[in-house]
Design a protein around this motif. Sequence first.
Motif, PDB file in Angstrom:
ATOM      1  N   ALA A   1       0.836  -1.212   0.000  1.00 42.77           N
ATOM      2  CA  ALA A   1       0.000   0.000   0.000  1.00 42.77           C
ATOM      3  C   ALA A   1       0.872   1.265   0.000  1.00 42.77           C
ATOM      4  N   GLN A   2       1.932   1.236   0.781  1.00 43.72           N
ATOM      5  CA  GLN A   2       2.821   2.399   0.849  1.00 43.72           C
ATOM      6  C   GLN A   2       3.468   2.672  -0.514  1.00 43.72           C
ATOM      7  N   ARG A   3       3.952   1.597  -1.148  1.00 45.46           N
ATOM      8  CA  ARG A   3       4.605   1.774  -2.453  1.00 45.46           C
ATOM      9  C   ARG A   3       3.600   2.246  -3.503  1.00 45.46           C
ATOM     10  N   LEU A   4       2.375   1.740  -3.381  1.00 43.10           N
ATOM     11  CA  LEU A   4       1.331   2.170  -4.306  1.00 43.10           C
ATOM     12  C   LEU A   4       1.039   3.671  -4.119  1.00 43.10           C
ATOM     13  N   ALA A   5       0.907   4.084  -2.866  1.00 45.35           N
ATOM     14  CA  ALA A   5       0.633   5.503  -2.586  1.00 45.35           C
ATOM     15  C   ALA A   5       1.780   6.386  -3.083  1.00 45.35           C
ATOM     16  N   LEU A   6       3.000   5.950  -2.848  1.00 45.18           N
ATOM     17  CA  LEU A   6       4.163   6.733  -3.315  1.00 45.18           C
ATOM     18  C   LEU A   6       4.207   6.820  -4.836  1.00 45.18           C
ATOM     19  N   ALA A   7       3.899   5.698  -5.489  1.00 47.48           N
ATOM     20  CA  ALA A   7       3.944   5.698  -6.957  1.00 47.48           C
ATOM     21  C   ALA A   7       2.882   6.628  -7.534  1.00 47.48           C
ATOM     22  N   ILE A   8       1.689   6.588  -6.957  1.00 47.37           N
ATOM     23  CA  ILE A   8       0.621   7.488  -7.433  1.00 47.37           C
ATOM     24  C   ILE A   8       1.009   8.946  -7.137  1.00 47.37           C
ATOM     25  N   GLY A   9       1.447   9.176  -5.923  1.00 47.66           N
ATOM     26  CA  GLY A   9       1.773  10.543  -5.510  1.00 47.66           C
ATOM     27  C   GLY A   9       2.878  11.156  -6.357  1.00 47.66           C
TER      28      GLY A   9
ATOM     29  N   ASP B   1      -5.643   8.660 -14.461  1.00 49.03           N
ATOM     30  CA  ASP B   1      -5.340   7.497 -15.285  1.00 49.03           C
ATOM     31  C   ASP B   1      -3.828   7.306 -15.418  1.00 49.03           C
ATOM     32  N   THR B   2      -3.126   8.391 -15.718  1.00 51.91           N
ATOM     33  CA  THR B   2      -1.669   8.331 -15.852  1.00 51.91           C
ATOM     34  C   THR B   2      -1.023   7.873 -14.540  1.00 51.91           C
ATOM     35  N   ALA B   3      -1.505   8.430 -13.426  1.00 51.49           N
ATOM     36  CA  ALA B   3      -0.911   8.089 -12.134  1.00 51.49           C
ATOM     37  C   ALA B   3      -1.158   6.630 -11.784  1.00 51.49           C
ATOM     38  N   LEU B   4      -2.372   6.154 -12.035  1.00 45.95           N
ATOM     39  CA  LEU B   4      -2.670   4.750 -11.720  1.00 45.95           C
ATOM     40  C   LEU B   4      -1.866   3.815 -12.620  1.00 45.95           C
ATOM     41  N   THR B   5      -1.749   4.166 -13.868  1.00 48.04           N
ATOM     42  CA  THR B   5      -0.966   3.341 -14.796  1.00 48.04           C
ATOM     43  C   THR B   5       0.491   3.285 -14.353  1.00 48.04           C
ATOM     44  N   ALA B   6       1.030   4.464 -13.993  1.00 46.86           N
ATOM     45  CA  ALA B   6       2.421   4.509 -13.530  1.00 46.86           C
ATOM     46  C   ALA B   6       2.601   3.648 -12.286  1.00 46.86           C
TER      47      ALA B   6
ATOM     48  N   SER C   1       3.838  10.338  -9.278  1.00 46.04           N
ATOM     49  CA  SER C   1       3.387  10.500 -10.667  1.00 46.04           C
ATOM     50  C   SER C   1       2.525  11.766 -10.804  1.00 46.04           C
ATOM     51  N   LEU C   2       1.674  12.020  -9.821  1.00 42.26           N
ATOM     52  CA  LEU C   2       0.858  13.245  -9.863  1.00 42.26           C
ATOM     53  C   LEU C   2       1.748  14.485  -9.808  1.00 42.26           C
ATOM     54  N   ILE C   3       2.755  14.448  -8.945  1.00 43.34           N
ATOM     55  CA  ILE C   3       3.662  15.600  -8.850  1.00 43.34           C
ATOM     56  C   ILE C   3       4.372  15.819 -10.180  1.00 43.34           C
ATOM     57  N   ARG C   4       4.950  14.731 -10.691  1.00 46.86           N
ATOM     58  CA  ARG C   4       5.719  14.821 -11.938  1.00 46.86           C
ATOM     59  C   ARG C   4       4.899  15.400 -13.082  1.00 46.86           C
ATOM     60  N   GLY C   5       3.621  14.990 -13.156  1.00 46.41           N
ATOM     61  CA  GLY C   5       2.818  15.371 -14.324  1.00 46.41           C
ATOM     62  C   GLY C   5       1.970  16.613 -14.122  1.00 46.41           C
ATOM     63  N   ASN C   6       2.069  17.239 -12.952  1.00 49.03           N
ATOM     64  CA  ASN C   6       1.047  18.258 -12.637  1.00 49.03           C
ATOM     65  C   ASN C   6       0.942  19.374 -13.674  1.00 49.03           C
ATOM     66  N   ARG C   7       2.071  19.848 -14.168  1.00 52.73           N
ATOM     67  CA  ARG C   7       1.998  20.996 -15.083  1.00 52.73           C
ATOM     68  C   ARG C   7       1.547  20.626 -16.487  1.00 52.73           C
ATOM     69  N   GLN C   8       1.486  19.314 -16.765  1.00 50.64           N
ATOM     70  CA  GLN C   8       1.000  18.881 -18.090  1.00 50.64           C
ATOM     71  C   GLN C   8      -0.470  18.462 -18.048  1.00 50.64           C
ATOM     72  N   THR C   9      -1.064  18.500 -16.877  1.00 47.52           N
ATOM     73  CA  THR C   9      -2.439  17.994 -16.739  1.00 47.52           C
ATOM     74  C   THR C   9      -3.426  18.770 -17.615  1.00 47.52           C
ATOM     75  N   GLN C  10      -4.242  18.031 -18.351  1.00 45.95           N
ATOM     76  CA  GLN C  10      -5.287  18.654 -19.162  1.00 45.95           C
ATOM     77  C   GLN C  10      -6.675  18.354 -18.600  1.00 45.95           C
ATOM     78  N   THR C  11      -6.871  17.129 -18.108  1.00 47.90           N
ATOM     79  CA  THR C  11      -8.163  16.762 -17.508  1.00 47.90           C
ATOM     80  C   THR C  11      -7.884  15.928 -16.262  1.00 47.90           C
ATOM     81  N   ILE C  12      -8.841  15.900 -15.364  1.00 43.18           N
ATOM     82  CA  ILE C  12      -8.679  15.109 -14.143  1.00 43.18           C
ATOM     83  C   ILE C  12      -8.606  13.611 -14.481  1.00 43.18           C
ATOM     84  N   GLU C  13      -9.417  13.191 -15.457  1.00 43.41           N
ATOM     85  CA  GLU C  13      -9.428  11.770 -15.832  1.00 43.41           C
ATOM     86  C   GLU C  13      -8.041  11.339 -16.287  1.00 43.41           C
TER      87      GLU C  13
END
Lengths: 403, 403
Positions: A369-377, A395-400, A379-391
Amino acid sequence: MSAYHPLNEEEAIRIARSIEGFFPQEAELRSREIGDGNLNLVFHIADSVGGKSLIMKQALPYAKVVGESWPLTLDRARIESEKLILEAKLAPGLVPTVYKYDAELALTVMEDLSDHVIMRQGLINGTRYPKFADDISTFMARTLFYTSDLGMNQQDKKNQVKSFINPDLCKITEDLIFDDPYTVSSNNSFDPAIADAADALTKDSALHLEVAILREKFLTNAQALLHGDLHTGSIFVTPESTKVIDPEFAYYGPIGFDIGAVIANLLLDYAGQEHWMSDEAMREDFRQYLITSIIEIWNQFESKFRTLWNEQGVDRLANSAAGYQDYYMKRLLQDAVGFAGCKMVRRVVGLAHVADIDRIPDDATREKAQRLALAIGTSLIRGNRQTQTIEQAIDTALTAAGK
Amino acid sequence: MSAYHPLNEEEAIRIARSIEGFFPQEAELRSREIGDGNLNLVFHIADSVGGKSLIMKQALPYAKVVGESWPLTLDRARIESEKLILEAKLAPGLVPTVYKYDAELALTVMEDLSDHVIMRQGLINGTRYPKFADDISTFMARTLFYTSDLGMNQQDKKNQVKSFINPDLCKITEDLIFDDPYTVSSNNSFDPAIADAADALTKDSALHLEVAILREKFLTNAQALLHGDLHTGSIFVTPESTKVIDPEFAYYGPIGFDIGAVIANLLLDYAGQEHWMSDEAMREDFRQYLITSIIEIWNQFESKFRTLWNEQGVDRLANSAAGYQDYYMKRLLQDAVGFAGCKMVRRVVGLAHVADIDRIPDDATREKAQRLALAIGTSLIRGNRQTQTIEQAIDTALTAAGK
C-alpha cells in the motif's frame, strides 16, 4: 476564569451552562475530554436529562507530535473560529455551527457532530458517501470563490488576508509537506521496508523541481482563504451529510491546495484498501467508487466555480477577458494534481501518516500500500503541469503505479 | 500639535528644529512648500546660515488627480516611512535617510536631495546616467531578494506581508493600470488624435487575456516587498548617484512589477525623444543608450539576484532543486516584460501621463510618440509569456513598432 489556562472539565461545564438559550436550567451536564491532546483539548458536554450536547475546543499553546513539543500560537483558535463562522455563511450546512468564541481562553464552543463519523474511518470501513462529491465541491467552490479576488471586494480581501496571516501553522505545512520528504530529515518517519523508496525521493531532481514550484505557490499565492488541512480526518460525514471541521490552518493560499488535499486522501484510502477490503472484486469496486468520486469532485467543483464566476464575478476584466476563465481553471486543476501528489508522499514517508495505510497489520500488505501511494503521488507531482483533464491525470498516475 | 492636521510652514519649522542634532541652535530656518499638492505636502526646510536642509513630507487624507478628490488613508505615510527605513538597510546609499517619522501627523522627515534631479526630467534633457543601471539593479536585487521567501525568514515574511497590506494604494494601480485602459472609462484621458488606438485597446481580446493574467499576479502574488511605483519620477539622480524615493505604494507583490516600471519609463522616454532630441543621429544614439540601459538593468539585476540567492538563500529546496532558479528567473523576466507593457499603455491612454510624451508641444510629433509608446507597450504585453531573453523582447517590440 479569564486569563488563559487549559480548562478542566468542571470549568468547561460552567462555560457550557453560560451559553444563553442552549441548555435548559434543569440540565445535568457531563463532560468528557475526547481530544487526542496533541494540539487541543476537546470537551464533549451533554445534558443527560434533555440529551442536548455541544463541543468545546480549546487550543493548547504547544503541539505534541510523536513526543516532541513545539510552541504554537493560540491565535490559531481565533483563526479557526473566524474561519468557521465565515464558512457557515458561505457554505451553509456544511460546517458545525459556532455558539461562542472566547479569545482569551482560545476556546470555540460549537455544534456536536457525534452522529457523524470521521470520513477517514468511514472509508476504512468501506462506507460509501453518495452526497460527498456534491457537498465537498459546493463547500470548496463557495468558500474559495467568495474569498478570492473574483468573488469579493478586492480591498476587503486584502484586509482579510491580513487577519488570516498564520505563520505558525503554515510553517508546519511548509516543513512537513514541502521539505522534509525530499531530504534526510529527523522529522521523517517511514517503515524500514521502504527505505529505498524514501531514499529515492531525496535524489529525484525532476521531482524536486516540481515540489519547489508547488512550495513557492504555497508560500506566495494568496488566491483565496483556504481551509488549509482538508483531509478526510477533517471531515465528518454520514451518507446524507458532510461537515468540514478544524480550519485552524486557514490562510490565504493557492486554491488547488484544498482540492488536492481531498483528492490525496481519497487516493491514500485507495492504496490502503489493499488490506481493508479483502475480497478482490469488492476492493476494485470500492476503488472504482473512490476514483469516480475524485472525478466527480473536480468536475462539480469546476462547474460550480465557473457558475459563481459567471453570475457573481466582481472583477470586470476577469469577467470579460476571453479565454481567461479556461486558463484559470486549468491552472487550478494542475495545482490540485500537484498538491495532491505532495500530500500523498508526505503521508507515507513524512512525520504524520494516515490510518488508512499505517494501521494495516500485515507488513507485506502495508508495504504494498505504501509503495502504491508513493507511486501514485510522485506520478501526480511529476505530471502536474501537463495535466489537461482530471481523468487523464488519475489514469496516468494509476498506470504509472501499475494499476 | 499632536492630532492630525495639515501643517503650515511655521509648524513645519518648529518640528524641524526639534530634530535632535540636525540644525545648530543658531540656525535660521526657512520653509518652502514644494509638493504638487496632489497627495502630500512637501516642505523644504533650510538653514540660511549654515546651509543644511531637510525635507518633510506629510500625507494628505485625499488624492487630488485631475480635479477629483479621492479619500486616501494616512497609513500610507507609515508604509512609506517603514519601507524607506528598510530600503536604507537593504540597499544603503540608494534612498534618502529618514530622520524622523511622526505617525499621528503622517509625517516623514528625511534627507534633502536637492542636489539631484528627477530622472524623468534628466532624461528629457538628454542626460545620460552611467551609474544608473548598476545602482537600480542593486536596489531592486537587494530590496526584492531580501524581502522574498528566498532571502528572509519565511515566518517573519508573513508578518511583513501583514504590515504592508496597502488596499487604498493598490486600488489605484488595479484601476488605472490593469483595468481602465482596456475599457471605456471616465478615468481615461487621451488626445483625440489617437482615439482610434484607444478604442482598439478596448476590443483587443488577446491583449485582455494577457492583462487579466498580469492583473491576477498583481492581486495575488506576494513574492516580495515592492516599491510599487518605481517610475523615473520616483528616482532622483546625478551622473554619480541614484536615490529612490516615494515608496508609498509599497506592498507584497510580484517582483516583475518593479522591474517592469523601470523598463517602461525608459521606453516612454525613448518614445518621447521623437521631440526632445531634435537631431536625428543624436536621437537614435540616445535611444540606443536607453535600450542598452534596459538590457544592462535586467542583466545586472539577474546576475545580482542569482548571486544573492546562491550565497544567502534561506529556502533549502529552492536552493537545491536543479533548474528551479532558471525557471524562477525566466518568470521574473516574463513578468517584467508584461508589466512594462501595461505601464506604458496606461501612460498614453489612462489617467496619469508622463512629461516625456505629454509635454511635446507639436501635435503631430506628440501623436507619433504616443503611437510609438502604445505599439511598444502592447507588443510587450502580447509577447510577455513567450519571452526568453530581454534582448529578444525589446527587439520584437521595437520591430513591431516599426523601429
